[in-house]
Scaffold this active site. Structure first.
Site, PDB file in Angstrom:
ATOM      1  N   VAL A 189       0.890  -1.173   0.000  1.00  0.00           N
ATOM      2  CA  VAL A 189       0.000   0.000   0.000  1.00  0.00           C
ATOM      3  C   VAL A 189       0.925   1.218   0.000  1.00  0.00           C
ATOM      4  CG1 VAL A 189      -2.117   0.940   0.995  1.00  0.00           C
ATOM      5  CG2 VAL A 189      -1.419  -1.385   1.585  1.00  0.00           C
ATOM      6  N   HIS A 190       1.737   1.323  -1.059  1.00  0.00           N
ATOM      7  CA  HIS A 190       2.902   2.214  -1.120  1.00  0.00           C
ATOM      8  C   HIS A 190       2.704   3.563  -0.421  1.00  0.00           C
ATOM      9  CE1 HIS A 190       4.487  -0.585  -4.140  1.00  0.00           C
ATOM     10  NE2 HIS A 190       3.354  -0.454  -4.806  1.00  0.00           N
ATOM     11  N   ASP A 191       1.782   4.378  -0.954  1.00  0.00           N
ATOM     12  CA  ASP A 191       1.698   5.780  -0.528  1.00  0.00           C
ATOM     13  C   ASP A 191       1.233   5.934   0.918  1.00  0.00           C
ATOM     14  OD1 ASP A 191       2.598   6.548  -3.015  1.00  0.00           O
ATOM     15  OD2 ASP A 191       0.604   6.922  -3.819  1.00  0.00           O
ATOM     16  N   THR A 220       2.284   4.412   3.385  1.00  0.00           N
ATOM     17  CA  THR A 220       3.423   4.344   4.314  1.00  0.00           C
ATOM     18  C   THR A 220       3.969   5.737   4.622  1.00  0.00           C
ATOM     19  OG1 THR A 220       5.091   4.002   2.574  1.00  0.00           O
ATOM     20  CG2 THR A 220       4.084   2.021   3.542  1.00  0.00           C
TER      21      THR A 220
END
Length: 326
Positions: free
Chosen positions: A254-256, A258
Site C-alpha cells: 500500500v505504497h503511498d 506508508t
C-alpha cells in the site's frame, strides 16, 4: 466521540503543517483518507494534484472523492502539472484501473477544485510560511515541486522536510527492472527535488514491498462497520491482486499510505542517511534511483532512505485511524 486509546497511539505524537502532493491512484486514496482521519497530528493546508497514475483530470477528481469520503470540505485541492517536465507522459492504468481507483464506483464530487494552479499555490504558500515550518508529503511524480523550485528557488526556506514515496534499490523497480514508477514518470523532476537541499525522507519499494496486506488485515478494515473501512477494503481487495501475482508476494503493498504512517509514527520505520541520485539518461537505467548505501562515493547524504518497517504496526495504525471516519 474521541477514539479509544490504542497501542499505535502510545508514542509521543508528531505534528506537521502539511501539504500533500498526490496523483490518486488507489494507494493514494487510502493515504489521503488515512491523513484526513488524523487532524490532531496532520494540519493539512491543501492537496495538490499531478498527472501520474492516471491523467490530471482523473487524479484531481479522485483527490476530491477522497475529500468527500473523509468529510473534510475544509481542505482545498489545487490541480497542478498535466505532464512531466521533459519525458513522454506515462500512466499506470494497468495497476490502478482506467479511473485510477480499483474496486469502487467513482462519481463526480460536488465540491470543486480551488481556483488557481498547484505550482502557484506552492510558491505563494511556502514564501509566506515561517522558516522550516511546512512538511510536503509527495505521493506521485515530483513535477509540481520541481516546477515551483525552478521558478522560485527561495521557497526551500519555508520547507521543514519532504517525505516522499519513490525509488528502489535492493528491491529492483516496478515499472522497469531498475526504476520505480513515481521517479520514472518524471526523473528530471526528481533530480531537481533531490538537489534542493531540503531534508528528504524517501519510502521506496525496498520498504513498501515488506509492508503487505493479508486477508486478515483487509478483513479488519472491512469489519470496522463504517463506510470508510468498507471503501478501503474494497479498494485493496482489487488493487493488491496485480502485485501478488506479478511478484509472487503473499500480500500487496500500500505504497503511498506508508508516507502517512511515517509522518504519524516514525518509530515504526528504520533507515539510513545516504546519497541518492537519479539517472535521467535514456537507456536501461532511465529513472533509477542510484543509492550509495555503503557510502563508497563519499558524497554528502541527501536522503533518509527507509528500508525497514513494522508491517503489523502500520496496519494497526491505518485501521485505527480509518475507524474514525464516517
Amino acid at each position: 466521540m474521541a477514539p479509544k486509546a490504542h497501542a499505535a497511539d502510545a508514542t509521543p505524537a508528531t505534528t506537521h503543517t502539511l501539504i500533500i502532493d498526490t496523483d490518486p491512484g488507489a494507494d493514494d486514496v487510502i493515504a489521503l483518507l488515512f491523513a484526513m482521519a488524523s487532524p490532531e497530528q496532520l494540519k493539512i493546508q491543501a492537496l495538490t494534484t499531478v498527472a501520474g497514475n492516471v491523467p490530471l483530470s482523473k487524479t484531481s477528481r479522485n483527490a476530491r472523492l477522497a475529500r468527500e469520503w473523509a468529510k473534510r470540505p475544509d481542505i482545498a485541492i489545487y490541480a497542478g502539472a498535466p505532464r512531466p517536465l521533459l519525458r513522454t507522459p506515462i500512466y499506470a492504468a494497468d495497476i490502478h484501473g482506467s479511473e485510477g481507483i480499483t474496486g469502487v464506483k467513482v462519481h463526480e464530487p460536488s465540491q470543486p477544485l480551488a481556483e488557481g494552479n498547484a505550482v502557484d499555490y506552492l510558491i505563494r504558500t511556502l514564501r509566506a510560511a515561517p522558516e522550516k515550518s511546512v512538511t510536503l508529503a509527495m505521493l506521485g511524480p515530483e513535477t509540481n515541486l520541481a516546477l515551483a523550485l525552478t521558478q522560485a528557488p527561495d521557497i526551500t526556506r519555508g520547507l521543514r522536510e519532504l517525505v516522499l514515496m519513490g525509488g528502489a534499490h535492493f528491491n529492483g523497480g516496478n515499472i522497469t527492472p531498475t526504476a520505480e514508477f513515481n521517479v520514472f514518470a518524471d526523473p528530471h523532476a526528481a533530480e531537481i527535488v533531490l538537489k534542493s537541499g531540503v531534508p528528504i525522507t524517501m519510502l521506496p519499494l525496498d520498504l513498501t514491498h515488506k509492508v503487505l496486506t493479508s486477508p486478515e488485515r483487509i478483513a479488519k478494515l472491512r469489519g470496522l462497520g463504517n463506510q470508510a473501512g468498507r471503501t478501503v477494503a474494497d479498494i485493496l481487495d482489487a488493487y493488491v491482486q496485480h502485485d501478488m501475482q506479478y511478484y509472487g508476494l503473499p500480500g500487496g503493498p500500500v505504497h503511498d499510505a506508508t508516507v502517512v504512517a511515517y509522518l504519524l509514527q516514525p518509530s515504526l520505520f528504520k533507515g539510513r542517511k545516504v546519497n541518492v541520485e537519479v539517472d535521467s539518461r535514456e537507456g536501461l537505467g532511465f529513472g533509477q534511483t542510484v543509492v550509495d548505501w555503503y557510502g563508497g562515493l563519499k558524497k554528502p547524504a541527501n536522503v533518509n532512505w527507509i528500508a525497514e518497517g513494522d508491517a503489523q504496526g502500520f496496519f494497526d495504525l491505518l485501521t485505527q485511524r480509518i475507524s474514525r471516519l464516517p
